[in-house]
Scaffold this motif. Structure first.
Motif, PDB file in Angstrom:
ATOM      1  N   ILE A 220       0.836  -1.201   0.000  1.00 42.91           N
ATOM      2  CA  ILE A 220       0.000   0.000   0.000  1.00 42.91           C
ATOM      3  C   ILE A 220       0.872   1.253   0.000  1.00 42.91           C
ATOM      4  N   LYS A 221       2.007   1.209   0.656  1.00 40.72           N
ATOM      5  CA  LYS A 221       2.934   2.342   0.621  1.00 40.72           C
ATOM      6  C   LYS A 221       3.401   2.600  -0.814  1.00 40.72           C
ATOM      7  N   ASN A 222       3.806   1.549  -1.488  1.00 44.50           N
ATOM      8  CA  ASN A 222       4.277   1.698  -2.863  1.00 44.50           C
ATOM      9  C   ASN A 222       3.163   2.111  -3.814  1.00 44.50           C
ATOM     10  N   LEU A 223       1.966   1.577  -3.603  1.00 41.28           N
ATOM     11  CA  LEU A 223       0.830   1.972  -4.435  1.00 41.28           C
ATOM     12  C   LEU A 223       0.558   3.469  -4.308  1.00 41.28           C
ATOM     13  N   MET A 224       0.588   3.978  -3.095  1.00 41.79           N
ATOM     14  CA  MET A 224       0.314   5.391  -2.899  1.00 41.79           C
ATOM     15  C   MET A 224       1.401   6.262  -3.522  1.00 41.79           C
ATOM     16  N   VAL A 225       2.649   5.926  -3.285  1.00 40.23           N
ATOM     17  CA  VAL A 225       3.738   6.754  -3.799  1.00 40.23           C
ATOM     18  C   VAL A 225       3.777   6.720  -5.319  1.00 40.23           C
ATOM     19  N   ALA A 226       3.643   5.553  -5.911  1.00 41.91           N
ATOM     20  CA  ALA A 226       3.729   5.433  -7.364  1.00 41.91           C
ATOM     21  C   ALA A 226       2.554   6.088  -8.076  1.00 41.91           C
ATOM     22  N   ASN A 227       1.449   6.300  -7.339  1.00 37.07           N
ATOM     23  CA  ASN A 227       0.258   6.898  -7.941  1.00 37.07           C
ATOM     24  C   ASN A 227      -0.010   8.318  -7.459  1.00 37.07           C
ATOM     25  N   GLY A 228       1.010   8.947  -6.890  1.00 36.10           N
ATOM     26  CA  GLY A 228       0.865  10.336  -6.468  1.00 36.10           C
ATOM     27  C   GLY A 228      -0.019  10.522  -5.254  1.00 36.10           C
ATOM     28  N   GLY A 229      -0.158   9.479  -4.447  1.00 34.54           N
ATOM     29  CA  GLY A 229      -1.025   9.536  -3.276  1.00 34.54           C
ATOM     30  C   GLY A 229      -0.270   9.715  -1.975  1.00 34.54           C
ATOM     31  N   LEU A 230      -1.010   9.581  -0.876  1.00 34.96           N
ATOM     32  CA  LEU A 230      -0.454   9.723   0.467  1.00 34.96           C
ATOM     33  C   LEU A 230      -1.001   8.614   1.348  1.00 34.96           C
ATOM     34  N   TYR A 231      -0.114   7.997   2.105  1.00 37.05           N
ATOM     35  CA  TYR A 231      -0.501   6.952   3.050  1.00 37.05           C
ATOM     36  C   TYR A 231      -0.150   7.418   4.453  1.00 37.05           C
ATOM     37  N   LEU A 232      -1.084   7.264   5.379  1.00 35.70           N
ATOM     38  CA  LEU A 232      -0.901   7.716   6.758  1.00 35.70           C
ATOM     39  C   LEU A 232      -1.161   6.583   7.738  1.00 35.70           C
ATOM     40  N   SER A 233      -0.291   6.453   8.730  1.00 31.43           N
ATOM     41  CA  SER A 233      -0.481   5.461   9.790  1.00 31.43           C
ATOM     42  C   SER A 233      -0.268   6.167  11.126  1.00 31.43           C
ATOM     43  N   PRO A 234      -1.354   6.533  11.821  1.00 34.39           N
ATOM     44  CA  PRO A 234      -1.224   7.334  13.041  1.00 34.39           C
ATOM     45  C   PRO A 234      -1.322   6.530  14.342  1.00 34.39           C
ATOM     46  N   ASP A 235      -0.818   7.157  15.394  1.00 26.43           N
ATOM     47  CA  ASP A 235      -1.157   6.762  16.764  1.00 26.43           C
ATOM     48  C   ASP A 235      -2.415   7.521  17.156  1.00 26.43           C
ATOM     49  N   PHE A 236      -3.123   7.035  18.175  1.00 24.09           N
ATOM     50  CA  PHE A 236      -4.286   7.734  18.716  1.00 24.09           C
ATOM     51  C   PHE A 236      -4.473   7.278  20.149  1.00 24.09           C
ATOM     52  N   SER A 237      -5.213   8.070  20.913  1.00 21.10           N
ATOM     53  CA  SER A 237      -5.289   7.847  22.363  1.00 21.10           C
ATOM     54  C   SER A 237      -6.102   6.631  22.749  1.00 21.10           C
ATOM     55  N   ASP A 238      -7.218   6.405  22.050  1.00 21.25           N
ATOM     56  CA  ASP A 238      -8.095   5.289  22.402  1.00 21.25           C
ATOM     57  C   ASP A 238      -8.984   4.963  21.215  1.00 21.25           C
ATOM     58  N   PHE A 239      -9.894   4.018  21.434  1.00 24.81           N
ATOM     59  CA  PHE A 239     -10.818   3.617  20.371  1.00 24.81           C
ATOM     60  C   PHE A 239     -12.201   4.244  20.568  1.00 24.81           C
ATOM     61  N   GLY A 240     -12.246   5.274  21.412  1.00 23.20           N
ATOM     62  CA  GLY A 240     -13.497   5.961  21.691  1.00 23.20           C
ATOM     63  C   GLY A 240     -13.526   7.346  21.064  1.00 23.20           C
ATOM     64  N   ASN A 241     -14.260   8.241  21.706  1.00 21.26           N
ATOM     65  CA  ASN A 241     -14.480   9.568  21.143  1.00 21.26           C
ATOM     66  C   ASN A 241     -13.198  10.375  20.962  1.00 21.26           C
ATOM     67  N   LYS A 242     -12.275  10.238  21.920  1.00 21.62           N
ATOM     68  CA  LYS A 242     -11.027  10.989  21.800  1.00 21.62           C
ATOM     69  C   LYS A 242     -10.238  10.523  20.584  1.00 21.62           C
ATOM     70  N   GLY A 243     -10.146   9.206  20.408  1.00 21.82           N
ATOM     71  CA  GLY A 243      -9.443   8.676  19.242  1.00 21.82           C
ATOM     72  C   GLY A 243     -10.089   9.116  17.949  1.00 21.82           C
ATOM     73  N   VAL A 244     -11.414   9.100  17.906  1.00 18.23           N
ATOM     74  CA  VAL A 244     -12.137   9.536  16.703  1.00 18.23           C
ATOM     75  C   VAL A 244     -11.817  10.997  16.410  1.00 18.23           C
TER      76      VAL A 244
END
Length: 281
Positions: free
Chosen positions: A125-149
């Motif tokens: 997916i990283k290569n697909l995004m780069v080769a097609n002019g896209g952007l791939y993001l993989s973030p951290d987040f605080s939780d799986f609830g409202n704060k994370g959202v």
């Protein structure tokens, strides 16, 4: 270490060019209902033991191209609620398409950019995004609830401003699905969604009353038939409920026969799923 030749596609491309499709295509379709519902042949011996140099830890070199790391950055987005650490791969501005991966319980932003685990599928997916002019993001987040959202929504807002023409697809692994459904319920965030991908994840009946459902945001489900965490019967029933409530809704389901919890992250064909979403609406 192999090096990829990175070639940018024209901006706003709505079809992703191939990347190692012969290696990442589904190994066989056991049964199907057109493209809407498919049962894929999955065999652990073939799809893990024979594919990986070290089973579940390091895929064979032919599946990856690590030159993409040249355009990979570990970043921090500062917002009022705090810092959002994330890895960005590709065009931070003017991207043709943006894909986010949200990890499950016990994961981190590093999981979604690990080149060698999950059969090399994150490297793809990283290569697909780069080769097609896209952007791939993989973030951290605080939780799986409202704060994370709210954190993921803020990250989407930030990059949507930088790439206003890009469709934005959010892929959620395992418990990360709670964030996918949370974004679907958020009226502001839902307007920015170009697709949701649930990979070995959970269901949410509230989706049927959400702004994303009303807007017919495409949804892809990938699920192992022997998932011990989120039973496939319940996920399939939820998928059928979507189609029953709104016939013709852009939803697809891929069942990996004999697959377990992590199988969809390893085996989902990113390019096929994304090209379908990019062509929708």
């Amino acid at each position: 270490m192999s090096l990829a030749v990175v070639v940018s596609a024209p901006a706003h491309a709505q079809t992703l060019a191939p990347y190692k499709d012969d290696l990442f295509a589904y190994p066989g379709i056991l049964s199907s209902e057109g493209e809407t519902y498919r049962v894929v042949d999955y065999q652990e011996m073939r799809d893990i033991d024979e594919r990986d140099q070290v089973p579940e830890r390091r895929v064979q070199a032919k599946y990856v191209s690590t030159g993409v790391r040249k355009v990979q950055q570990d970043l921090v987005l500062k917002i009022d609620a705090g810092d959002i650490r994330h890895v960005a791969v590709g065009n931070a501005e003017g991207a043709s398409v943006i894909v986010l991966y949200l990890h499950g319980q016990g994961g981190s932003r590093k999981q979604g950019v690990d080149d060698f685990t999950f059969g090399g599928n994150f490297n793809r997916i990283k290569n697909l995004m780069v080769a097609n002019g896209g952007l791939y993001l993989s973030p951290d987040f605080s939780d799986f609830g409202n704060k994370g959202v709210s954190e993921v929504a803020a990250l989407i807002d930030h990059y949507a401003v930088q790439s206003p023409a890009a469709k934005i697809v959010v892929a959620c692994g395992s418990m990360g699905g709670a964030l996918c459904w949370g974004l679907a319920r958020d009226a502001k965030a839902a307007k920015k969604l170009g697709g949701l991908m649930l990979l070995g994840s959970l269901w949410d009946d509230g989706f049927l009353k959400s702004p994303a459902f009303t807007a017919k945001v495409p949804v892809f489900f990938g699920q192992g038939s022997k998932d011990p965490v989120f039973p496939i019967d319940k996920q399939e029933a939820f998928f059928r409920a979507i189609l029953a409530k709104k016939p013709g809704y852009p939803a697809r389901f891929v069942r990996f026969e004999t697959g377990t919890h992590g199988t969809p992250i390893r085996m989902t064909d990113w390019r096929e799923a994304l090209n379908w979403m990019l062509a929708a609406k």
